[in-house]
Write a protein that holds these residues in place. Sequence first.
Motif, PDB file in Angstrom:
ATOM      1  N   ALA A 158       0.860  -1.188   0.000  1.00  0.00           N
ATOM      2  CA  ALA A 158       0.000   0.000   0.000  1.00  0.00           C
ATOM      3  C   ALA A 158       0.887   1.227   0.000  1.00  0.00           C
ATOM      4  O   ALA A 158       2.019   1.205   0.511  1.00  0.00           O
ATOM      5  CB  ALA A 158      -0.925   0.005   1.226  1.00  0.00           C
ATOM      6  N   ALA A 159       0.375   2.289  -0.575  1.00  0.00           N
ATOM      7  CA  ALA A 159       1.123   3.540  -0.647  1.00  0.00           C
ATOM      8  C   ALA A 159       1.205   4.185   0.730  1.00  0.00           C
ATOM      9  O   ALA A 159       0.224   4.205   1.475  1.00  0.00           O
ATOM     10  CB  ALA A 159       0.466   4.488  -1.643  1.00  0.00           C
ATOM     11  N   GLN A 164      -4.827  -2.653   4.532  1.00  0.00           N
ATOM     12  CA  GLN A 164      -3.831  -3.614   4.052  1.00  0.00           C
ATOM     13  C   GLN A 164      -2.966  -4.132   5.201  1.00  0.00           C
ATOM     14  O   GLN A 164      -2.643  -5.316   5.269  1.00  0.00           O
ATOM     15  CB  GLN A 164      -2.945  -2.958   2.983  1.00  0.00           C
ATOM     16  CG  GLN A 164      -3.617  -2.781   1.636  1.00  0.00           C
ATOM     17  CD  GLN A 164      -3.791  -4.101   0.907  1.00  0.00           C
ATOM     18  OE1 GLN A 164      -2.926  -4.971   0.932  1.00  0.00           O
ATOM     19  NE2 GLN A 164      -4.938  -4.266   0.258  1.00  0.00           N
ATOM     20  N   LEU A 165      -2.607  -3.242   6.128  1.00  0.00           N
ATOM     21  CA  LEU A 165      -1.826  -3.664   7.294  1.00  0.00           C
ATOM     22  C   LEU A 165      -2.632  -4.600   8.188  1.00  0.00           C
ATOM     23  O   LEU A 165      -2.097  -5.558   8.760  1.00  0.00           O
ATOM     24  CB  LEU A 165      -1.368  -2.440   8.091  1.00  0.00           C
ATOM     25  CG  LEU A 165      -0.241  -1.610   7.470  1.00  0.00           C
ATOM     26  CD1 LEU A 165      -0.082  -0.294   8.211  1.00  0.00           C
ATOM     27  CD2 LEU A 165       1.077  -2.386   7.482  1.00  0.00           C
ATOM     28  N   GLU A 188      -1.877  -6.934  15.523  1.00  0.00           N
ATOM     29  CA  GLU A 188      -2.147  -5.743  16.331  1.00  0.00           C
ATOM     30  C   GLU A 188      -2.979  -4.726  15.556  1.00  0.00           C
ATOM     31  O   GLU A 188      -3.905  -4.113  16.096  1.00  0.00           O
ATOM     32  CB  GLU A 188      -0.827  -5.114  16.799  1.00  0.00           C
ATOM     33  CG  GLU A 188      -0.097  -5.971  17.828  1.00  0.00           C
ATOM     34  CD  GLU A 188       1.123  -5.275  18.389  1.00  0.00           C
ATOM     35  OE1 GLU A 188       1.095  -4.030  18.506  1.00  0.00           O
ATOM     36  OE2 GLU A 188       2.105  -5.971  18.712  1.00  0.00           O
ATOM     37  N   MET A 189      -2.671  -4.572  14.282  1.00  0.00           N
ATOM     38  CA  MET A 189      -3.464  -3.650  13.467  1.00  0.00           C
ATOM     39  C   MET A 189      -4.855  -4.219  13.204  1.00  0.00           C
ATOM     40  O   MET A 189      -5.819  -3.474  13.055  1.00  0.00           O
ATOM     41  CB  MET A 189      -2.730  -3.367  12.152  1.00  0.00           C
ATOM     42  CG  MET A 189      -3.311  -2.208  11.349  1.00  0.00           C
ATOM     43  SD  MET A 189      -3.423  -0.642  12.235  1.00  0.00           S
ATOM     44  CE  MET A 189      -1.704  -0.195  12.350  1.00  0.00           C
ATOM     45  N   SER A 237       4.958  -4.510   1.904  1.00  0.00           N
ATOM     46  CA  SER A 237       5.910  -3.580   1.303  1.00  0.00           C
ATOM     47  C   SER A 237       5.295  -2.188   1.235  1.00  0.00           C
ATOM     48  O   SER A 237       4.339  -1.972   0.491  1.00  0.00           O
ATOM     49  CB  SER A 237       6.301  -4.037  -0.106  1.00  0.00           C
ATOM     50  OG  SER A 237       7.165  -3.089  -0.696  1.00  0.00           O
ATOM     51  N   PRO A 238       5.809  -1.222   2.025  1.00  0.00           N
ATOM     52  CA  PRO A 238       5.317   0.152   1.893  1.00  0.00           C
ATOM     53  C   PRO A 238       5.787   0.744   0.565  1.00  0.00           C
ATOM     54  O   PRO A 238       6.919   0.503   0.135  1.00  0.00           O
ATOM     55  CB  PRO A 238       5.964   0.870   3.086  1.00  0.00           C
ATOM     56  CG  PRO A 238       7.143   0.044   3.454  1.00  0.00           C
ATOM     57  CD  PRO A 238       6.838  -1.369   3.058  1.00  0.00           C
TER      58      PRO A 238
END
Length: 855
Positions: free
Chosen positions: A289-290, A347-348, A354-355, A384-385
Motif C-alpha cells: 500500500a502507498a 492492508q496492514l 495488532e493492526m 511492502s510500503p
Amino acid sequence: MATASRALRSLSRPLQRNASHQPNHLTLLPSALSSPPILSSRSLVSHVSSSSSSSSTSSSPAPLLRRHFASSSLRRSATAAATVSHAVDANAQPPLAQVTKADMEKLLRQRNVGISAHIDSGKTTLTERVLFYTGRIKDIHEVRGRDAVGAKMDHMELEREKGITIQSAATYCSWKATPPNESSAVSGDAADANAKDMAKKEDFHINIIDTPGHVDFTIEVERALRVLDGAVLVLCAVSGVQSQTITVDRQMRRYNVPRLSFINKMDRQGSNPWRVINQIRNKLKMPAAAVQVPMGAEDDFNGVIDLVRWKAVYNEGHKGITVRESDEIPAEYLELAKEKRAELIEQLAEVDDEMTEIFIEEREPTLDELAAAIRRTTIACKFSPVFLGSAIKNKSVQALLDGICAYLPNPAEVPATAMDMSPAATKRAAETAAANEADPEAAEAARKAAGPPTLSLAPASDAPLVGLAFKLEEGKYGQLTYMRVYQGTLKRGNLIFNARTGKKVKVPRLVRMHSNDMEDVDEIGAGEICAMFGVECSSGDTFTDGSTQLSMTSMFVPEPVISLAITPEGKESANFSRALNRFQKEDPTFRVHVDKESNETIISGMGELHLEIYVERMRREYNVPCKTGKPRVAFRETISQRANFAYTHKKQTGGAGQFGRVMGYIEPMEVDEETGKDVAFENRVVGGSIPNGYFPACEKGFHDALEKGMLSGHAVTGVRFVLEDGAAHSVDSSELAFRLATAGAFREAYLKAQPVILEPKMTVEVVAPVEFQGAVIGALNQRKGTVADTEVREDEFTLTAEVSLNDMFGYSSQLRGLTQGKGEFSMEYKCHTPVMMNIQKEMQDAYRKKQLEKK
C-alpha cells in the motif's frame, strides 16, 4: 470478504472496545499525540543502556513511560527477527557471543540496502540522487549525461557508453532521517547544521549496492541480495511490474530480504501509481500500500503527501535539496489522501494482528502504532510500503531515505547462520540423527545423510570473526574482495582463515568502497560491508579468525544458457587465457571449456549481451581482440519414462580381466527444490552382492554417461539412477570395471526410456509504441513464439511471450527495424522444454552423421 476474514481471525482474541470509541473512524487524521515515540533510535538505545537497572527511579512518569514503549518496540523487533530466523533455520544453535550495549547503539543506526529493478527503471539515477543529497558527491551527473562524466555508480567505460549497469557497485553514506512518528513538520536541508529542525532528525549510516537491471547480469543481483539486510525495489510508474521485476522479487524471497517499493518516473506521461500497486499485489503476490499520495502527475507532479505523518512534502531549492513540510494538505488532494490512508490501514490489518485488533475496534491508530505496524510487517517480509517520486526531477528521494531508515531492518534484526564444520560438531550431529532412528539400517542412513549443525551468528564486535566474500574484482593493486562481516571485527594486518581451503592469509589493506574510489580504514565492525586487497579466494568463501570452523552457505548460481566459440585474432597470447581465468573467477555464471571434438575454446553465459560484454572487455582491458562463432544454445537431453537395466561388463585380455554386473532402473526426476539438482544416484543394494568399495565407482560411471547424450551429444539431465543389485568377481572385479559397467548400463537403458532433446525456453517482454503492435506480434509468431499476455496503455503496449532461445537470434535488429528504433525487449530464461519432433530428428541425423565422419 476481507473484513469477514479479519473478523474470523480475531474471534480467538477478546474484543475490548472502549465505550468512548466512535465507529467508522478509519479516515480520521492523527491529532496531538500523547504517547511517546517508540521507533526512535534514541529511545531504543536508552532502553538497552537502562534495561539492566529496572529499579531506577525518576522524578516524573514520562521517562518511565518512554522506556516502557521502547521496551515493547524492541521486543516486537526481536519477535520479527525471530520469526524470520525460524524461516531460515529453526534448529540453529544459539550464538557464541551476545550483542553488547555499545554494539546495539551502533547497529540501530546501520542499514545495508540494495537498489534493484527491471532494466531502465531508474536505479542508478536514484542512487545518484541519494549520494548527492547525503553529501557523498558534489554534483549530479546523468547515466548518459552530455557532460561525458556519467553517473558515479556506473564507473566502467562500457557502462557509460551503453547506459546500463553491468557490475554492481557499492558505496556508503550518512543521512539525517526524520523519524516516522515525528508529529511536527520538519523542513530544511540536511546539510544545514544550524536549522532548528535538524535536532529532531537522527543520524544513520547506509551501505548501498546498486545492482544491474539486465537479466544477463543476474548473478550481480543474486550475490548482492545474499548479503544485504533490505532492498528498494524500483518500479516505473508507467511500465509497472516487468519481467526482470518478477525475477528480482524471486531473488528477494530466496534470501528473505525485506523491501520498500519505490515507484519512480512519476513525471512521465501515462504514469499511474495505483495500477502499479495493484500489480505488486497481484503479480508479485506481495501485500502493499502507498505511504504517500502524489500531488499532481506527469508534468504537474510537484510533491507528495505523507500518509503516515500526514504532511504535504515539497522539494525546493537547487536540484530539490531543500525539503519543505506543511501541515496543510491541499484541498484538491484531501479526499484521495483520506481514502489511501484508510487503504493503508486496511492492508496492514490483513497481515498484522495488532493492526487487525485496531481495525476491528474501529478506532484510528496512533502515529506510533501505524509506524510500528509498517516496520514490523516490512521486516517480517509480509508487507511492502510504497513510496512515490521522480529521481530525474529530484522529487521525493529524501522521503525514501527516511523510509529506508525507518522501516528496513538493522543488522541485529536479520538472522544469519553458519555451519559448524568442526569434526566434533559434525560427529555429534551424525550421532544425534542416528539416535532418532530405531532401525539399524535407517540409523546408518541417517548418520550418513546428517549435515553439519548450524549456529546462529550475532553481530557482536567481540565475537569470533565470520565474514562472507561475495564479490571479486581484479584491480590495479591485485584482487579486490568484497566482504560482509557478520560477526566479530576485521582489522587491517589481521590473520584470517579461509574456511574452504584452510589457508591462513594476512589482510594487507582494508577499504570502504565508493563506487570505484577507495577509502582506507583500519577496521570494520559486525554488520558492515568492506573490501580487502591482496587476499586470494573465490566468490562465496567464508573467512574466520581461526578460533572456529564456521562456514556460511553461498549464493544460488543459475546455469548458463548460451555458448560461443571464441578465438583470438592473430597469434594467441598469454593474455587470452589470463583474461578468461579472471572473468571466470569474478563471475560464477561465466564458464569456459575446451571442446574435446573441435578443440575450440567455448565460453558460456546468461545471454548474448553477457558474452558480448566479456568479449569487448578482453579487447579493452587485455588488448586481445577476438573472433566469435555462431551462438550455440545449451540444449539438454532427458528421458520421459522408466527403463530397467541388467548389464554385465566383461573383458578378458590375459591375466586379470574386468568384470562387473549391475542391475536396477533409471527414471525421470524433477528438480529438488532444496538442492537444485535434477540428477541423482541411489544405492539400494542389500546383501553385499556388490562390495561397498565399488559404489563410488558406480556413481562416477553414471556421471560419466551424463556428460554426452546419445541423441545429440548434449548433457543429460532429469534422471535418477537406482542401483538395486549386481555381481562381482573375486579376482576380475575392480573400480574401473564397475565404472564402465554403470556407464554401459545407463546407455543401454537410455534408449529404452524414450529420450528427448530439450531446449531453453525464454520469457520475452517487448515494449513498443501501439502502432507497431501487429508487426511485433507477427514477428514473434514467425519465430514460433506463444503470446502469454498483452497490456495496452495510452501510447505503448507491453507484450509477454514464450519463445525458444534458438529462435531468438537476430531479434534485436529485427525489432529495431519493425519499430523505427522505438521498441525494446528483455529476455529471461524460464525452463527447458522438449523440441519439436521434426527438429529432434534433424539434430539426431546431424549428430549421427558427425559421428560417422569421425570414424
